[in-house]
Design a protein around this motif. Structure first.
Motif, mmCIF file in Angstrom:
data_model
loop_
_atom_site.group_PDB
_atom_site.id
_atom_site.type_symbol
_atom_site.label_atom_id
_atom_site.label_comp_id
_atom_site.label_asym_id
_atom_site.label_seq_id
_atom_site.Cartn_x
_atom_site.Cartn_y
_atom_site.Cartn_z
ATOM 1 N N CYS A 86 0.789 -1.232 0.000
ATOM 2 C CA CYS A 86 0.000 0.000 0.000
ATOM 3 C C CYS A 86 0.823 1.285 0.000
ATOM 4 O O CYS A 86 0.302 2.339 -0.374
ATOM 5 N N ILE A 87 2.089 1.220 0.441
ATOM 6 C CA ILE A 87 2.860 2.443 0.632
ATOM 7 C C ILE A 87 2.954 3.268 -0.645
ATOM 8 O O ILE A 87 2.865 4.504 -0.623
ATOM 9 N N GLN A 88 3.099 2.595 -1.781
ATOM 10 C CA GLN A 88 3.207 3.312 -3.052
ATOM 11 C C GLN A 88 1.941 4.085 -3.359
ATOM 12 O O GLN A 88 1.997 5.214 -3.863
ATOM 13 N N TYR A 89 0.780 3.518 -3.042
ATOM 14 C CA TYR A 89 -0.484 4.169 -3.351
ATOM 15 C C TYR A 89 -0.748 5.358 -2.423
ATOM 16 O O TYR A 89 -1.356 6.355 -2.835
ATOM 17 N N PHE A 90 -0.292 5.279 -1.180
ATOM 18 C CA PHE A 90 -0.453 6.403 -0.257
ATOM 19 C C PHE A 90 0.347 7.613 -0.735
ATOM 20 O O PHE A 90 -0.177 8.723 -0.817
#
Length: 434
Positions: free
Chosen positions: A77-81
């Motif tokens: 998820c870090i990339q999408y945040f």
């Protein structure tokens, strides 16, 4: 029979025969339009690749460096945040530093982050590199479309470029799982990242330096902006219409993006394959035929977007989007049955198809400078695009950390909200029908 004097054109008059070629000339593709099309295709392909890459490699990475479910979810998820945060602020940054300069900065930083991601030795560095890549992609994800919008010769050409570019974005998402099903058995995930990302970062850098720098088209656009600055009229209720659009895009992006991680999660749930001590990653990670299913589901957005382009100006926004919302409610209700791969593939395929229709409907709003106003176009459209991505981030985060049953129920409730939002967006109805 009329006298020849009656057929003569008086000074200042334009005959119908002289006017028609001018109209046709305005709708023809200029050299700049063709360059913008190539630029849009490459940029959208690269963004689509980066968007779907986590769903393809996350399980391989988790097995390789032995991550817990919590750490794997964070990595997914870090990339999408960071992408959502960067996209929301990209319009304001573009107004401050320039759209071309901001796009170049993001592309150069993407190349560096990709190389770092491919050679990392620990989880912390990998997490940082994926966060940087998400931030870089977020900076250019919408702003490169602003460049196209500002330089396209006509609205008709812009509409066609936008449809093709948006379709190529989805094709990038199809390309990654197909390539993963072929290469992840042959090369490790670090090499796979380099092979999928770098080929799409380098060409637009070249184009921005040598093809789209200080062009006659941009100079002409600047003059047009200066000429119309005085006549610019403030858009009524901009905050209200922007808020509605943000919420609507957030809902549809939640629906569309959750399939990136939901399909592999559902497949794993069906197969009930758990990694044991010293187990082979190829036996425990989603790949092969299962990645083809993810590619098939992702592909559904392409005919959806093409159909959405066909519906534009033929069916009103309200009617088409209410129908899409009703269908989404039914499909997510059917998705509660997760007994076999056919149900998983068919239901997610339809969701992605409907997402394609709604995505193009809102995309046509985003490229309408008159909807936001000339002076606030980059910042307002960037906020709308970024807030939509926030909904997509919520979708991927929900899949990463919540049981699939809860994810499906949440999507079902949001689909009902989609119907209400579509009914309330009267500003869009007025813009399309006017």
């Amino acid at each position: 029979m009329a006298d020849s004097e009656d057929l003569q054109i008086q000074p200042g008059e334009i005959s119908y025969k002289e006017e028609t070629p001018l109209i046709e000339q305005q709708q023809s593709w200029t050299r700049m339009d063709k360059l913008l099309l190539v630029f849009s295709i490459v940029m959208n392909l690269g963004d689509g690749v980066e968007m779907y890459l986590p769903g393809v490699i996350a399980q391989q990475v988790s097995c390789d460096i032995e991550l817990s479910p919590l750490l794997e979810g964070i990595l997914q998820c870090i990339q999408y945040f960071t992408l959502a945060v960067a996209t929301v602020t990209s319009g304001l940054l573009a107004d401050r530093f320039g759209t071309r300069e901001l796009t170049l900065f993001s592309l150069y930083l993407s190349v560096i982050s990709t190389v770092v991601c491919a050679v990392v030795a620990d989880y912390a560095t990998l997490l940082l590199s994926r966060a940087l890549i998400g931030f870089c992609v977020g900076l250019n994800l919408w702003i490169h479309n602003v460049i196209v919008t500002e330089l396209a010769s006509s609205k008709e050409v812009l509409s066609n470029i936008s449809l093709i570019g948006s379709t190529m974005y989805t094709f990038g998402g199809v390309w990654v799982p197909v390539l993963g099903s072929i290469l992840l058995d042959v090369v490790e995930w670090r090499v796979f990242i380099l092979l999928t990302s770098l080929p799409f970062f380098l060409p637009p850098i070249f184009m921005l330096h040598f093809c789209l720098a200080d062009t006659a088209g941009s100079q002409m656009q600047d003059k047009q902006n200066e000429a119309t600055q005085v006549e610019t009229v403030a858009v009524p209720n901009l905050v209200t219409r922007l808020t509605k659009l943000c919420f609507y895009r957030a809902v549809l992006m939640f629906q569309g993006w959750l399939t990136i991680l939901l399909v592999p999660a559902m497949i794993q749930l069906i197969n009930i394959r758990k990694a044991g001590l010293k187990s082979d990653c190829h036996e425990t990670a989603t790949q092969g035929t299962e990645l083809f299913i993810l590619a098939l589901v992702t592909f559904a957005a392409i005919p959806g977007k093409l159909f959405g382009g066909f519906l534009q100006k033929r069916v009103s926004f309200r009617k088409s989007q209410v129908a899409v919302g009703i269908l989404n409610v039914g499909i997510f209700a059917a998705m509660l049955i997760q007994e076999n791969l056919v149900v998983v593939a068919v239901t997610n395929f339809i969701v992605k198809f409907l997402y394609g229709i709604s995505s193009m409907a809102t995309y046509y709003i985003l490229i309408d400078k008159e909807f936001f106003g000339e002076t606030k176009y980059a910042s307002a459209s960037g906020i709308a695009y970024g807030m939509g991505l926030a909904g997509g981030v919520a979708g991927t985060a929900t899949v990463a950390f919540a049981p699939t049953l809860h994810v499906t129920i949440t999507a079902l409730v949001l689909s009902a909200l989609q119907i209400l939002l579509a009914i309330s967006m009267t500003e869009v109805e007025k813009r399309i029908t006017s």
